[in-house]
Write an enzyme that holds these catalytic residues in place. Structure first.
Site, PDB file in Angstrom:
ATOM      1  N   ASP A  51       0.887  -1.302  -0.082  1.00  4.28           N
ATOM      2  CA  ASP A  51       0.110   0.179   0.055  1.00  4.28           C
ATOM      3  C   ASP A  51       0.934   1.229   0.043  1.00  4.28           C
ATOM      4  O   ASP A  51       0.704   2.371  -0.116  1.00  4.28           O
ATOM      5  CB  ASP A  51      -0.964   0.075   1.113  1.00  4.28           C
ATOM      6  CG  ASP A  51      -0.306  -0.095   2.656  1.00  4.28           C
ATOM      7  OD1 ASP A  51       1.129  -0.256   2.526  1.00  4.28           O
ATOM      8  OD2 ASP A  51      -1.148  -0.056   3.568  1.00  4.28           O
ATOM      9  N   SER A  52       2.234   1.178   0.179  1.00  5.99           N
ATOM     10  CA  SER A  52       3.165   2.208  -0.149  1.00  5.99           C
ATOM     11  C   SER A  52       2.711   2.631  -1.707  1.00  5.99           C
ATOM     12  O   SER A  52       3.324   3.706  -1.928  1.00  5.99           O
ATOM     13  CB  SER A  52       4.551   1.615  -0.100  1.00  5.99           C
ATOM     14  OG  SER A  52       4.766   0.653  -0.716  1.00  5.99           O
ATOM     15  N   ASP A  90      -1.140  -6.183  -0.095  1.00  8.41           N
ATOM     16  CA  ASP A  90      -1.539  -5.462   1.055  1.00  8.41           C
ATOM     17  C   ASP A  90      -2.894  -5.414   1.020  1.00  8.41           C
ATOM     18  O   ASP A  90      -3.718  -4.928   0.153  1.00  8.41           O
ATOM     19  CB  ASP A  90      -0.855  -4.105   1.168  1.00  8.41           C
ATOM     20  CG  ASP A  90       0.477  -4.127   2.081  1.00  8.41           C
ATOM     21  OD1 ASP A  90       0.637  -5.069   2.920  1.00  8.41           O
ATOM     22  OD2 ASP A  90       1.338  -3.233   1.898  1.00  8.41           O
ATOM     23  N   LYS A 120      -1.040  -9.861   2.564  1.00  8.28           N
ATOM     24  CA  LYS A 120      -0.358  -9.126   4.100  1.00  8.28           C
ATOM     25  C   LYS A 120      -1.381  -7.990   4.642  1.00  8.28           C
ATOM     26  O   LYS A 120      -2.247  -7.246   3.989  1.00  8.28           O
ATOM     27  CB  LYS A 120       0.911  -8.066   3.522  1.00  8.28           C
ATOM     28  CG  LYS A 120       1.633  -7.680   4.503  1.00  8.28           C
ATOM     29  CD  LYS A 120       3.087  -7.460   4.439  1.00  8.28           C
ATOM     30  CE  LYS A 120       3.278  -6.153   3.784  1.00  8.28           C
ATOM     31  NZ  LYS A 120       2.767  -5.010   4.482  1.00  8.28           N
ATOM     32  N   GLU A 122      -1.685  -5.845   8.453  1.00  7.92           N
ATOM     33  CA  GLU A 122      -0.906  -4.926   9.601  1.00  7.92           C
ATOM     34  C   GLU A 122      -1.643  -5.357  10.654  1.00  7.92           C
ATOM     35  O   GLU A 122      -2.829  -5.220  10.853  1.00  7.92           O
ATOM     36  CB  GLU A 122      -0.730  -3.642   9.131  1.00  7.92           C
ATOM     37  CG  GLU A 122       0.220  -3.235   8.046  1.00  7.92           C
ATOM     38  CD  GLU A 122       0.067  -1.406   8.248  1.00  7.92           C
ATOM     39  OE1 GLU A 122      -0.316  -0.955   8.770  1.00  7.92           O
ATOM     40  OE2 GLU A 122       0.833  -1.205   6.971  1.00  7.92           O
ATOM     41  N   GLU A 189       8.832  -4.329  10.592  1.00  5.89           N
ATOM     42  CA  GLU A 189       9.372  -2.939  10.077  1.00  5.89           C
ATOM     43  C   GLU A 189       9.940  -2.129  11.155  1.00  5.89           C
ATOM     44  O   GLU A 189       9.176  -1.875  12.218  1.00  5.89           O
ATOM     45  CB  GLU A 189       8.264  -2.275   9.333  1.00  5.89           C
ATOM     46  CG  GLU A 189       8.595  -1.007   8.464  1.00  5.89           C
ATOM     47  CD  GLU A 189       7.565  -0.356   7.906  1.00  5.89           C
ATOM     48  OE1 GLU A 189       6.628  -1.107   7.471  1.00  5.89           O
ATOM     49  OE2 GLU A 189       7.844   0.761   7.257  1.00  5.89           O
TER      50      GLU A 189
HETATM   51  O1  KIV Z   1       3.658  -1.065   1.521  1.00  2.00           O
HETATM   52  C1  KIV Z   1       4.887  -1.581   1.679  1.00  2.00           C
HETATM   53  O2  KIV Z   1       5.591  -1.275   0.719  1.00  2.00           O
HETATM   54  C2  KIV Z   1       5.181  -2.368   2.789  1.00  2.00           C
HETATM   55  C3  KIV Z   1       6.622  -2.491   2.909  1.00  2.00           C
HETATM   56  C4  KIV Z   1       7.271  -1.144   3.466  1.00  2.00           C
HETATM   57  C5  KIV Z   1       6.851  -3.620   3.872  1.00  2.00           C
HETATM   58  O3  KIV Z   1       4.318  -2.713   3.562  1.00  2.00           O
END
Ligand code: KIV
Length: 271
Positions: A51-52, A90, A120, A122, A189
């Site tokens: 989600d980056s 994510d 993934k 959180e 992280e």
């Molecule tokens: O969203 C992302 O890129 C991440 C990484 C920083 C692990 O969760």
């Protein structure tokens, strides 16, 4: 006649074997078809559609605004490119926190509409019910502990997490819980290297670190950061493997000046 060599796909089982044999796991983000092709061809084990994307693709300050539909768009572009890596996507902010039913339906959309291989999510103990429910549908889940950017407004800063005993203890409990539930791996992280080392040794599943030191079972970075596209972002944990901002900016400046000088296109570049 050309002989096509079958590419052996990376699965969650391959990752477990890598941990068991001590082979480190390489993970990198990608958000579009062209980048994912380059990353996969380079031999990446896991491609994370993070989600980056909210930051590096859309220019938001945080990861919170990106939607499930937007994640599915990015993920489906990546999946079309990838022949070998495991594609993990994510679950974005707001797509799973409501309840476990919502979490499951978001995960199903990612698997069904994007063709992802895993999701993934959180959080630790507090999302246990959602993690279990997603897992019971046969969807592999990767955890994410330490600095969890979707909670940035709770933390207030992007500094190192779990430096103090109470938070470190909670992180260890969360990691064990995620393993017990059946997660196939956990991203750690921005936590102290010593803590990440301890967690990695105590778990049988792989840990993937970002700013969590060398003793994690694998490493992950955001592709725009490690290629130097994101010029201003230089945290201590980041190793920049290229300066693509400068390379691309230079090439584009040359194009602008060639067009202005009527040097592009030339005779050979026209019909
Ligand atoms: O969203 C992302 O890129 C991440 C990484 C920083 C692990 O969760």
């Amino acid at each position: 006649m050309s002989v096509h060599k079958e590419v052996k796909r990376i699965t969650t089982h391959t990752l477990q074997e890598m941990k068991n044999s001590g082979e480190k796991i390489a993970m990198l983000t990608a958000y579009d078809y062209s980048m994912a092709t380059i990353v996969d061809d380079a031999g990446m084990d896991i491609i994370l559609v993070g989600d980056s994307a909210s930051n590096v693709m859309a220019g938001h300050e945080t990861t919170l605004p990106i939607t499930l539909d937007q994640m599915i768009y990015h993920a489906s572009s990546v999946v079309r490119a990838v022949k070998r890596a495991l594609v993990v996507v994510d679950l974005p902010f707001g797509s799973y926190q409501g309840n476990s039913k919502e979490a499951l339906s978001s995960a199903i959309r990612i698997m069904k509409e994007a063709g992802a291989h895993a999701v993934k999510i959180e959080g630790g103990v507090e999302i246990a019910e959602s993690v279990s429910r997603i897992l019971t549908a046969g969807i592999p889940v990767m955890g994410h502990l330490g600095l969890t950017p979707q909670s940035i407004y709770k933390f207030g800063t992007y500094t190192v997490r779990a430096k103090h005993e109470a938070e470190a203890k909670k992180l260890k409990e969360d990691a064990l819980k995620l393993q017990e539930l059946g997660c196939f791996g956990i991203v750690l992280e921005k936590i102290p290297a010593k803590l990440a080392h301890e967690v990695s040794e105590s778990l049988s599943i792989p840990t993937i670190g970002i700013g969590a030191g060398r003793h994690c079972d694998g490493q992950v970075l955001v592709i725009h950061d490690m290629l130097g596209i994101n010029k201003g972002f230089k945290p201590r944990f980041l190793r920049q493997y290229a300066s693509l901002y400068d390379v691309m900016n230079g090439a584009i400046k040359n194009y602008v000046s060639d067009v202005k000088a009527k040097e592009f296109p030339n005779e050979k570049e026209q019909y």
